[in-house]
Design a protein around this motif. Structure first.
Motif, short mmCIF file in Angstrom:
data_model
loop_
_atom_site.label_atom_id
_atom_site.label_comp_id
_atom_site.label_asym_id
_atom_site.label_seq_id
_atom_site.Cartn_x
_atom_site.Cartn_y
_atom_site.Cartn_z
N PHE A 116 1.32 -16.52 -5.20
CA PHE A 116 0.91 -15.61 -5.55
C PHE A 116 0.26 -14.79 -6.58
O PHE A 116 -0.67 -14.63 -7.03
N ALA A 117 1.59 -14.08 -7.10
CA ALA A 117 1.11 -13.27 -7.89
C ALA A 117 0.78 -14.01 -9.70
O ALA A 117 -0.23 -13.00 -10.21
N VAL A 118 0.61 -14.85 -9.65
CA VAL A 118 -0.04 -15.29 -10.89
C VAL A 118 -1.46 -15.93 -10.16
O VAL A 118 -2.14 -15.57 -11.50
N GLU A 119 -1.36 -16.36 -9.90
CA GLU A 119 -2.52 -16.74 -9.00
C GLU A 119 -3.96 -15.71 -9.18
O GLU A 119 -4.95 -15.76 -9.10
N ASN A 120 -3.09 -14.45 -8.71
CA ASN A 120 -3.96 -13.33 -8.76
C ASN A 120 -4.27 -12.32 -9.10
O ASN A 120 -4.45 -10.42 -9.95
N GLY A 133 0.87 -0.92 0.44
CA GLY A 133 -0.32 0.18 0.27
C GLY A 133 0.64 1.09 -0.07
O GLY A 133 1.84 1.14 -0.31
N VAL A 134 0.10 2.73 0.14
CA VAL A 134 0.79 3.32 0.60
C VAL A 134 1.03 4.28 1.40
O VAL A 134 -0.14 4.03 2.98
N ALA A 135 2.62 4.76 2.32
CA ALA A 135 2.24 5.43 3.22
C ALA A 135 4.39 6.71 3.17
O ALA A 135 4.39 6.13 2.08
N THR A 136 3.64 7.48 3.84
CA THR A 136 5.03 8.49 3.68
C THR A 136 4.55 9.27 5.06
O THR A 136 3.96 9.37 5.95
N GLY A 137 5.65 10.08 5.44
CA GLY A 137 5.52 10.81 6.23
C GLY A 137 7.52 11.23 6.11
O GLY A 137 8.28 11.43 5.33
N ALA A 165 -1.56 -5.81 -0.71
CA ALA A 165 -1.50 -7.69 -0.32
C ALA A 165 -0.73 -7.97 0.90
O ALA A 165 -0.97 -9.18 1.82
N GLY A 166 0.13 -7.24 0.70
CA GLY A 166 1.47 -7.96 1.64
C GLY A 166 2.75 -8.04 1.09
O GLY A 166 2.77 -8.38 -0.25
N PHE A 167 3.68 -9.44 1.55
CA PHE A 167 4.71 -9.58 1.37
C PHE A 167 4.17 -10.99 0.26
O PHE A 167 3.54 -12.50 1.05
N LYS A 199 -7.16 -5.30 -15.82
CA LYS A 199 -7.98 -5.92 -16.02
C LYS A 199 -8.60 -6.14 -15.10
O LYS A 199 -9.09 -7.27 -14.99
N LEU A 200 -8.22 -5.54 -13.59
CA LEU A 200 -8.64 -5.78 -12.78
C LEU A 200 -9.89 -4.27 -12.60
O LEU A 200 -9.98 -3.64 -12.85
N SER A 201 -11.32 -5.15 -11.86
CA SER A 201 -11.66 -3.78 -10.89
C SER A 201 -11.25 -3.19 -9.50
O SER A 201 -9.68 -3.20 -9.22
N HIS A 202 -11.40 -1.55 -9.59
CA HIS A 202 -10.86 -0.95 -8.98
C HIS A 202 -10.42 -1.51 -7.17
O HIS A 202 -9.96 -1.28 -6.81
N GLU A 203 -12.23 -1.45 -7.07
CA GLU A 203 -11.56 -2.79 -5.75
C GLU A 203 -11.01 -3.85 -5.64
O GLU A 203 -9.91 -4.15 -4.43
N ARG A 204 -10.87 -4.68 -6.24
CA ARG A 204 -9.36 -5.82 -6.69
C ARG A 204 -8.33 -5.23 -6.37
O ARG A 204 -7.27 -5.44 -5.79
N ALA A 205 -7.76 -3.97 -7.34
CA ALA A 205 -6.70 -3.78 -7.57
C ALA A 205 -6.20 -3.27 -6.55
O ALA A 205 -4.95 -3.04 -6.04
N ARG A 206 -7.02 -2.07 -5.67
CA ARG A 206 -7.36 -1.90 -4.20
C ARG A 206 -6.58 -2.87 -3.01
O ARG A 206 -5.75 -2.43 -2.04
N GLU A 207 -7.31 -3.69 -2.89
CA GLU A 207 -6.94 -4.75 -2.45
C GLU A 207 -5.48 -4.80 -2.09
O GLU A 207 -4.59 -5.59 -1.46
N LEU A 208 -5.08 -5.75 -4.01
CA LEU A 208 -3.86 -6.20 -3.82
C LEU A 208 -2.80 -5.45 -3.71
O LEU A 208 -2.07 -5.61 -3.41
N ILE A 209 -3.01 -3.90 -4.20
CA ILE A 209 -1.93 -3.59 -3.63
C ILE A 209 -1.44 -3.33 -2.22
O ILE A 209 -0.34 -2.70 -1.49
#
Length: 605
Positions: free
Chosen positions: A269-273, A183-187, A262-264, A250-260
């Motif tokens: 996993f990346a292929v499957e998703n 995800g996104v973090a800054t500081g 997703a963690g480590f 070619k993902l939905s915005h909701e799915r893209a938001r979840e995947l970015i």
């Protein structure tokens, strides 16, 4: 009409060489016919040597096989413009240049000799705006009919690396590569408690409440105002990532938001998703394009640039000057290493470009967190003087163009920024260190003879009094007023509108466009298109982008190799502050020196 007539009379290098060789051949033949064999053979030898030199130095290095595969390796820092001394060039030392990458990808997209582009990604030093520009360039090549493949081959790949890879039509990852989708973090870093323990007092002033650079020294956490601006930046960056990845994969915005977020995750996993297409190695791609292992189809970035320049840079064209300004802005002596913007040198480059009668417009590329107020003002004035000579100036912003980085751009005819660019930060900070308590603990004492009580106000032996700080604060306020006035003038805003977007607040390119701080979203090519329009260059007339740089000496080791020579302590400080290593020497010097600064807060993805 005269210029167009001259342009039609342009003769290519090959024809000019052929004419010279023909003349030399005729002279040699006449000399031989007259019996002067030595002169004849010598002249014919010169003609043959010229042909051989042209072939081996120009033609042969520019040749690539038909259906070539361009291989680009992204690893290490990506600099705006690699300026190397002649010694560096002879020794083939240098970093990766965004200018070179941009030129190669734009050329390959329309080159019939290139059938595919392979981009190997192994971690690189650049911001989100640069990653987004690379993503778009790769998508344009893909949409132009080229097969574009990204290979993630580093130990791990973060969101910046993945954003670049998502610009390709196919993504391959080494089976052991870990994707860090965090995800996104800054500081930023906050030093007040550490300074207190060292008995160092940092006295800071800031105009105004959003000017977070001063908080690095004067607070332990973000102020509510700075947190508000950071939250807006994070939201805009997430939006940019989600839209780019959803569209390309070619993902939905909701799915893209979840995947970015997703963690480590593993490559499996990346292929499957559907984040990547398959696991693999560079050897697999080589075998696919070159089953006989002749290795002739693969072309490096450097070799392809020679080919593209040979094929594209021909004929008389309208000249557009390109001036780079990358790094912290300084006004005095330069640091020993690293990258910086010298107010004097950059102003001189703009002046030289604006006085060139062949230059029709200037594109000013800015990638800077700001710094010296005086240095920034010198560059701002040079931009205005260039306009006074009839040369339109269009700014193209990189990863960051904040505070002094925005100051130098504010007077331009037009400003272009990437959606993820950090800009604005229209404000002023002041910092002064009091080392008196620390030095007293060490047994160091000071004694002054003064003509007035205020005479030692700038000494690091004591803190400023409240009265001195109040007077200084008023002066800093005048600098802030001058800064916002220049913004209002350049951006054609009322004083109230300029104040509303100022107050030291940083904005993403997306937000800056909505508030009138920039004109267009895009990269350097967008800025060039606007420059062409402002200079009234006919649509059917080609242009030449010429980089105006400062002079380099033969034995000058500064530049692309500077990062490697930077002390590990400086590199560690750069990592802690969240700034590029090559900017660290100038940035640390600015902070230690203190005084008035037009400095953007440090943030990174």
């Amino acid at each position: 009409m005269k210029n167009r007539f001259i342009e039609r009379l342009w003769i290519s290098r090959e024809v000019r060489l052929a004419i010279i060789v023909a003349i030399l051949g005729a002279v040699g033949a006449v000399a031989c016919a007259a019996g002067d064999w030595k002169i004849g053979i010598a002249v014919l030898g010169v003609a043959a040597a010229m042909v051989a030199a042209f072939y081996f130095a120009v033609v042969r290095p520019a040749r690539i096989p038909h259906d070539a595969v361009l291989v680009i390796r992204l690893a290490g820092p990506i600099e705006e413009d690699v300026t190397r001394s002649p010694l560096d060039q002879i020794m083939r030392r240098g970093g990766l240049s965004l200018d070179h990458l941009r030129y190669a990808l734009e050329s390959a997209a329309i080159d019939n000799d290139v059938r595919a582009i392979v981009v190997e990604i192994a971690g690189f030093g650049a911001g989100l705006a640069t990653a987004h520009e690379m993503h778009r360039l790769m998508r344009v090549a893909q949409q132009g009919g080229k097969r574009v493949i990204a290979l993630l081959r580093g130990d791990d790949a973060g969101l910046r690396e993945y954003l670049v890879a998502a610009g390709a039509g196919e993504i391959v990852a080494n089976p052991d590569t870990m994707l860090t989708m965090l995800g996104v973090a800054t500081g930023g870093v906050f030093l007040k408690n550490a300074l207190d323990k060292l008995k160092i007092q940092a006295q800071t002033l800031q105009w105004k409440e959003y000017k977070g650079a001063a908080e690095t020294l004067g607070r332990d956490t973000m102020s509510p105002a700075v947190r508000e601006s950071m939250e807006a930046i994070v939201a805009d960056w997430e939006k940019i990532l989600v839209e780019a990845i959803a569209s390309s994969r070619k993902l939905s915005h909701e799915r893209a938001r979840e995947l970015i977020a997703a963690g480590f995750v593993t490559a499996k996993f990346a292929v499957e998703n559907k984040l990547i297409d398959r696991e693999g190695y560079i050897e697999d791609l080589r075998a696919e394009f070159d089953p006989e292992s002749k290795r002739k189809a693969f072309v490096s970035l450097a070799r392809y640039r020679r080919h593209a320049i040979f094929r594209r840079e021909r004929g008389r064209r309208a000249r557009i000057a390109l001036v780079h300004a990358s790094g912290p802005v300084i006004s005095g002596d330069a640091p020993a290493t690293g990258e910086y913007i010298s107010g004097v040198a950059t102003a001189a480059q703009l002046d030289r470009a604006s006085r060139d009668d062949q230059v029709k417009a200037i594109v000013f590329r800015v990638n800077s967190p700001g710094g010296s107020a005086v240095g920034s003002d010198l560059v701002w004035r040079a931009v205005r003087e260039a306009q006074g000579r009839g040369k339109p100036v269009v700014v193209s912003m990189g990863d960051v163009a904040g505070s002094g980085g925005y100051y130098v751009a504010a007077g331009a005819d037009a400003i272009v920024a990437e959606p993820a660019t950090i800009t604005g930060s229209i404000g002023v900070v002041y910092a002064k260190f009091n080392l008196g308590n620390l030095l007293s603990e060490l047994g160091v004492h000071f004694d002054f003879v003064k003509s007035a009580p205020i005479s030692d106000a700038l000494s690091f032996a004591r803190a400023m009094t409240d009265a001195e700080l109040a007077q200084l604060n008023e002066t800093v306020g005048h600098l802030y007023a001058a800064f916002t006035a220049k913004v209002a003038e350049g951006r054609k805003l009322s004083p109230e509108q300029a104040e509303a977007v100022a107050k030291g607040r940083i904005w993403s390119g997306l937000a800056a466009k909505e508030r009138g701080l920039i004109d267009e979203l895009g990269g350097l090519s967008t800025a060039v298109a606007i420059a062409r329009d402002r200079a009234h260059i006919a649509p059917d007339r080609r242009h030449q982008l010429v980089t105006y740089r400062g002079e380099r000496r033969w034995l000058d080791f500064r530049g692309s190799s500077a990062e490697a020579s930077t002390a590990w302590t400086t590199r560690a400080a750069a990592s802690a502050l969240g700034i590029p290593t090559r900017w660290a020497p100038a940035m640390l010097e600015l902070l230690i020196r203190g005084g008035v600064m037009l400095l953007c807060p440090f943030i990174e993805l």
